[in-house]
Design a protein around this motif. Structure first.
Motif, PDB file in Angstrom:
ATOM      1  N   THR A 126       6.381  42.767 -31.220  1.00  0.00           N
ATOM      2  CA  THR A 126       6.642  42.359 -29.832  1.00  0.00           C
ATOM      3  C   THR A 126       6.683  43.585 -28.919  1.00  0.00           C
ATOM      4  N   PRO A 161       4.518  39.023 -36.342  1.00  0.00           N
ATOM      5  CA  PRO A 161       3.922  39.712 -35.189  1.00  0.00           C
ATOM      6  C   PRO A 161       4.908  40.698 -34.563  1.00  0.00           C
ATOM      7  N   THR A 189       5.759  41.026 -22.152  1.00  0.00           N
ATOM      8  CA  THR A 189       6.123  41.063 -23.564  1.00  0.00           C
ATOM      9  C   THR A 189       4.955  40.508 -24.358  1.00  0.00           C
ATOM     10  N   VAL A 221      -3.597  40.215 -29.515  1.00  0.00           N
ATOM     11  CA  VAL A 221      -2.327  40.301 -28.790  1.00  0.00           C
ATOM     12  C   VAL A 221      -2.341  39.280 -27.657  1.00  0.00           C
ATOM     13  N   THR A 222      -1.205  38.631 -27.472  1.00  0.00           N
ATOM     14  CA  THR A 222      -1.000  37.718 -26.346  1.00  0.00           C
ATOM     15  C   THR A 222       0.164  38.262 -25.538  1.00  0.00           C
ATOM     16  N   TRP A 223      -0.061  38.441 -24.248  1.00  0.00           N
ATOM     17  CA  TRP A 223       0.962  38.972 -23.348  1.00  0.00           C
ATOM     18  C   TRP A 223       1.500  37.855 -22.464  1.00  0.00           C
ATOM     19  N   THR A 257      -0.187  35.034 -18.265  1.00  0.00           N
ATOM     20  CA  THR A 257      -0.502  35.359 -19.654  1.00  0.00           C
ATOM     21  C   THR A 257      -1.830  36.102 -19.703  1.00  0.00           C
ATOM     22  N   THR A 300       2.850  39.601 -28.157  1.00  0.00           N
ATOM     23  CA  THR A 300       2.902  39.193 -29.557  1.00  0.00           C
ATOM     24  C   THR A 300       1.639  39.761 -30.182  1.00  0.00           C
ATOM     25  N   TRP A 301       1.797  40.828 -30.978  1.00  0.00           N
ATOM     26  CA  TRP A 301       0.673  41.544 -31.558  1.00  0.00           C
ATOM     27  C   TRP A 301       0.652  41.302 -33.055  1.00  0.00           C
ATOM     28  N   SER A 302      -0.381  40.656 -33.538  1.00  0.00           N
ATOM     29  CA  SER A 302      -0.533  40.371 -34.968  1.00  0.00           C
ATOM     30  C   SER A 302      -1.333  41.486 -35.611  1.00  0.00           C
TER      31      SER A 302
END
Length: 167
Positions: free
Chosen positions: A53, A51, A40, A135-137, A113, A42-44
């Motif tokens: 998802t 953000p 999942t 983006v953080t996965w 992550t 978090t894309w800003s």
């Protein structure tokens, strides 16, 4: 005398061929990290207050990946490559114009992550646009049970992003 010379010559050949441990063998190939599983993100995206998802399902064979990414209800097929340098590069498999790509980095052989950039580029398409952001996965599991949206294309994703920015 000939036998002695042959014995000495044979001994020299055996020793020169490394007949006894201590030599260095072939170097093992570098380990390939595993990014397989469900993620999942978090894309800003600039212009969108909160953000997004995205959901990512990744199958991996060696350094090659296939999978799906779902953003705002639009699901796209993906391919990618995992580098031995702790990088993951992916792209949506799309027909027609445009691209949706990402480059992520991580630590370890089984990361939980990943951090990087995701870029949607539909410049030159009928619905033209360019959206890029960090983006953080986070890994959510090994199962392939993630909410799937409807199959779509890159222009569908751009329209969904614009609707989110204006709504």
């Amino acid at each position: 005398m000939r036998r002695g010379a042959i014995a000495v010559l044979l001994a020299i050949v055996v020793v020169s061929c490394g007949g006894g441990g201590g030599g260095s063998g072939p170097t093992a190939p570098p380990a390939i990290p595993s990014v397989a599983g469900s993620w999942t993100g978090t894309w800003s995206v600039p212009g969108i207050a909160f953000p997004l998802t995205p959901q990512f399902i990744i199958a991996q064979s060696g350094q090659s990946t296939t999978g799906t990414i779902t953003v705002l209800g639009v699901t796209l097929q993906t391919t990618g490559t995992v580098g031995t340098d702790s990088t993951f590069q992916w792209q949506a498999v799309a027909s027609g114009c445009g691209s949706f790509t990402g480059t992520d980095s991580f630590a370890g052989l089984a990361p939980l992550t990943m951090n990087g950039m995701a870029t949607l580029n539909t410049l030159g398409c009928p619905s033209s646009g360019f959206e890029s952001g960090p983006v953080t996965w986070s890994k959510t599991g090994n199962a392939e049970k993630v909410a799937r949206g409807r199959a779509g294309n890159l222009e569908d994703l751009l329209r969904a992003l614009r609707a989110k920015a204006h709504g």
